[in-house]
Design an enzyme around this catalytic site. Sequence first.
Site, mmCIF file in Angstrom:
data_model
loop_
_atom_site.group_PDB
_atom_site.id
_atom_site.type_symbol
_atom_site.label_atom_id
_atom_site.label_comp_id
_atom_site.label_asym_id
_atom_site.label_seq_id
_atom_site.Cartn_x
_atom_site.Cartn_y
_atom_site.Cartn_z
ATOM 1 N N ASN A 185 19.295 -35.138 -7.018
ATOM 2 C CA ASN A 185 20.142 -36.097 -6.306
ATOM 3 C C ASN A 185 19.638 -36.291 -4.875
ATOM 4 O O ASN A 185 20.393 -36.627 -3.979
ATOM 5 C CB ASN A 185 21.615 -35.671 -6.329
ATOM 6 C CG ASN A 185 21.806 -34.210 -5.975
ATOM 7 O OD1 ASN A 185 20.919 -33.568 -5.410
ATOM 8 N ND2 ASN A 185 22.962 -33.669 -6.311
ATOM 9 N N ASP A 234 0.802 -1.222 0.000
ATOM 10 C CA ASP A 234 0.000 0.000 0.000
ATOM 11 C C ASP A 234 0.838 1.276 0.000
ATOM 12 O O ASP A 234 0.364 2.331 -0.430
ATOM 13 C CB ASP A 234 -1.002 0.002 1.159
ATOM 14 C CG ASP A 234 -0.350 -0.126 2.520
ATOM 15 O OD1 ASP A 234 0.793 -0.603 2.585
ATOM 16 O OD2 ASP A 234 -0.992 0.237 3.514
ATOM 17 N N HIS A 256 0.700 0.436 10.417
ATOM 18 C CA HIS A 256 1.035 -0.952 10.121
ATOM 19 C C HIS A 256 2.391 -1.005 9.402
ATOM 20 O O HIS A 256 2.844 -0.032 8.818
ATOM 21 C CB HIS A 256 -0.049 -1.596 9.249
ATOM 22 C CG HIS A 256 -0.250 -0.922 7.925
ATOM 23 N ND1 HIS A 256 -0.839 0.311 7.800
ATOM 24 C CD2 HIS A 256 0.094 -1.306 6.667
ATOM 25 C CE1 HIS A 256 -0.875 0.655 6.524
ATOM 26 N NE2 HIS A 256 -0.314 -0.295 5.820
ATOM 27 N N HIS A 257 3.032 -2.135 9.435
ATOM 28 C CA HIS A 257 4.369 -2.371 8.876
ATOM 29 C C HIS A 257 5.465 -1.638 9.660
ATOM 30 O O HIS A 257 6.614 -1.584 9.204
ATOM 31 C CB HIS A 257 4.464 -1.973 7.391
ATOM 32 C CG HIS A 257 3.553 -2.724 6.482
ATOM 33 N ND1 HIS A 257 2.996 -3.944 6.798
ATOM 34 C CD2 HIS A 257 3.092 -2.431 5.231
ATOM 35 C CE1 HIS A 257 2.233 -4.363 5.795
ATOM 36 N NE2 HIS A 257 2.266 -3.460 4.842
ATOM 37 N N GLU A 273 9.345 -10.910 -2.374
ATOM 38 C CA GLU A 273 10.391 -9.887 -2.457
ATOM 39 C C GLU A 273 11.791 -10.471 -2.541
ATOM 40 O O GLU A 273 12.667 -9.903 -3.192
ATOM 41 C CB GLU A 273 10.301 -8.932 -1.253
ATOM 42 C CG GLU A 273 9.131 -7.975 -1.292
ATOM 43 C CD GLU A 273 7.860 -8.534 -0.691
ATOM 44 O OE1 GLU A 273 6.848 -7.802 -0.628
ATOM 45 O OE2 GLU A 273 7.872 -9.727 -0.278
ATOM 46 N N ASP A 300 17.741 -30.045 -6.701
ATOM 47 C CA ASP A 300 16.365 -30.232 -6.247
ATOM 48 C C ASP A 300 16.129 -29.578 -4.897
ATOM 49 O O ASP A 300 15.041 -29.074 -4.613
ATOM 50 C CB ASP A 300 16.020 -31.731 -6.187
ATOM 51 C CG ASP A 300 17.010 -32.548 -5.360
ATOM 52 O OD1 ASP A 300 18.146 -32.084 -5.155
ATOM 53 O OD2 ASP A 300 16.655 -33.654 -4.932
ATOM 54 N N GLU A 345 25.857 -30.107 1.206
ATOM 55 C CA GLU A 345 25.883 -30.138 2.661
ATOM 56 C C GLU A 345 26.271 -31.535 3.162
ATOM 57 O O GLU A 345 27.029 -31.676 4.139
ATOM 58 C CB GLU A 345 24.512 -29.747 3.228
ATOM 59 C CG GLU A 345 23.896 -28.487 2.638
ATOM 60 C CD GLU A 345 24.592 -27.207 3.079
ATOM 61 O OE1 GLU A 345 25.716 -27.284 3.605
ATOM 62 O OE2 GLU A 345 24.012 -26.134 2.879
ATOM 63 N N GLY A 355 26.571 -17.037 -2.019
ATOM 64 C CA GLY A 355 26.149 -18.432 -1.920
ATOM 65 C C GLY A 355 24.804 -18.648 -1.271
ATOM 66 O O GLY A 355 24.644 -19.565 -0.467
ATOM 67 N N GLY A 402 18.244 -34.342 -2.267
ATOM 68 C CA GLY A 402 18.641 -33.619 -1.067
ATOM 69 C C GLY A 402 19.818 -32.693 -1.276
ATOM 70 O O GLY A 402 20.238 -32.435 -2.397
#
Length: 564
Positions: free
Chosen positions: A471, A28, A114-115, A51, A444, A477, A413, A473
Amino acid sequence: MSEITLGRFLFERLKQVDVNTIFGLPGDFNLRLLDEIYEVPGMRWAGNANELNAAYAADGYARIKGMAALVTTFGVGELSALNGIAGSYAEHVGVLHIVGVPSTSSQAKQLLLHHTLGNGDFTVFHRMSANISEATAVLTDITSAPAEIDRLIRITYIKQRPVYLGLPANLVDKPVKASLLDKPIDLSLKPNDPEAEQEVVDTVLDLIKEAKNPVILADACTSRHSVKAETKKLIDLTQFPSFVTPMGKGSIDEQHPRFGGVYVGTLSSPEVKASVESADLILSVGALLSDFNTGSFSYSYKTKNVIEFHSDYIKVRNATFPGVQMKFVLQKLLQKVQDAAKSYKPVPVPKRPASLASSGPSTPLKQQWLWSELGKFLQEGDVVITETGTAAFGINQTHFPSDTYGISQVLWGSIGFTTGTTLGAAFAAEELDKNKRVILFIGDGSLQLTVQEISTMIRWGLKPYLFVLNNKGYTIEKLIHGEKAQYNEIQDWKHLDLLATFGAKDYETHSVSTDGEWQKLTESAAFKKNSTIRLIEIHLPVMDAPESLIKQAQLTAATNAKQE
């Protein structure tokens, strides 16, 4: 018209610097501002899904066009974009972040709007952005507002960093002189200090004259700060062996006979590592020396004769010249460098690695072969976007055609970055050449963070290639820590249903599991033409990864485990 609104003035100015697509979301406090986009012929409002994705999209657009603009609303909207803005700041990408803020009278009265945080402080979000912006301003005076807008656009473009512009809702409709648009924004760099510049040039030329085994190393800011042409000419005139970093991939024409490969410290091929590290002079252009860009800081130069060319300073050995910009230094250097290098006898550059042979068409697809084979599918002018993870490391094995632009967020990253980036790059590519292909490789796991932006691609009829590496997952990591940990697992999606789910009518989906299926698909003349949006699911073993990522993961795990 003798007068136009301030809102229209802003978008007219953006159009003048070739920003034709505006990213963001309505709220708004910015709705009246968004009306003004439609008053500017040729300007379009992308309308993103959120955003964060909008910030990623602006980043991708800016990397191709040189600058982008993002519009969010006060508080909730602008904060959602800040991760993307931080990435643009870290990686030198020019994004003007326009925030629709409450009216000047509401701010003055400290109304409980608001916000807000409910404490009457309307400056807190502006202050949050200040640390990840090259410049910030909240407009308060209509008389100075046009000049301030011009200043902020110039900084965004010149510095290639995000800039924050707060625009109060009550100023959008205020009139300003239309004649202010007649004078273009000055986007030229200010000249270097002549004495400092000359000292740098003379010192560099002297080092070049003495060098027997010099190399050129191009990094990310070669592209970001527009010195690719100067770097190419430097290679042509000197014939020095030339290399790129992972972040610099695409900064040098990989078809050039003096291109030697990708240097990543200890993660480099033995031939590239030996060639760079045995040099007696290194001309480093636009370096961003992050851990993943340097093989965990494993550069092992044998020489101290390192010259770093940066956008706002030059470093020659241990001497730093602040404020001396590489663009002008390189241009001046090019006038005399051929003579300085005349005694140099060119040595062979490392040979391009041969493509890996497939074991047969029914061989299950693996990354080491895939990234080696990918170069056969790529074409001149392609924009190749690789997500943090296996793709960002694998692409270093791919030999690019000429005029290929690589995007990989190696420093910041942020996982999921590339979905929004692909949208922004596809808008930019369409504006430059409708036949220009935009090709995404994303895992994925990463896709699940930002998948909604595919719907915006469909909405606008954009035609990227979306290669989803399935693959099962977060493999990057798992390689670092927690191979069997539940926190590295994800819900398996029906990826081939995504385009239809988001409302696509004209599209293609493909599933690839073997070497033969990959070759058949990528050798198809119809598939090579970007005639529609495509999603290609590539099935890979869970722990399969490029060799360089496996080594990097070991280095990262060791670094994370170090005790002080």
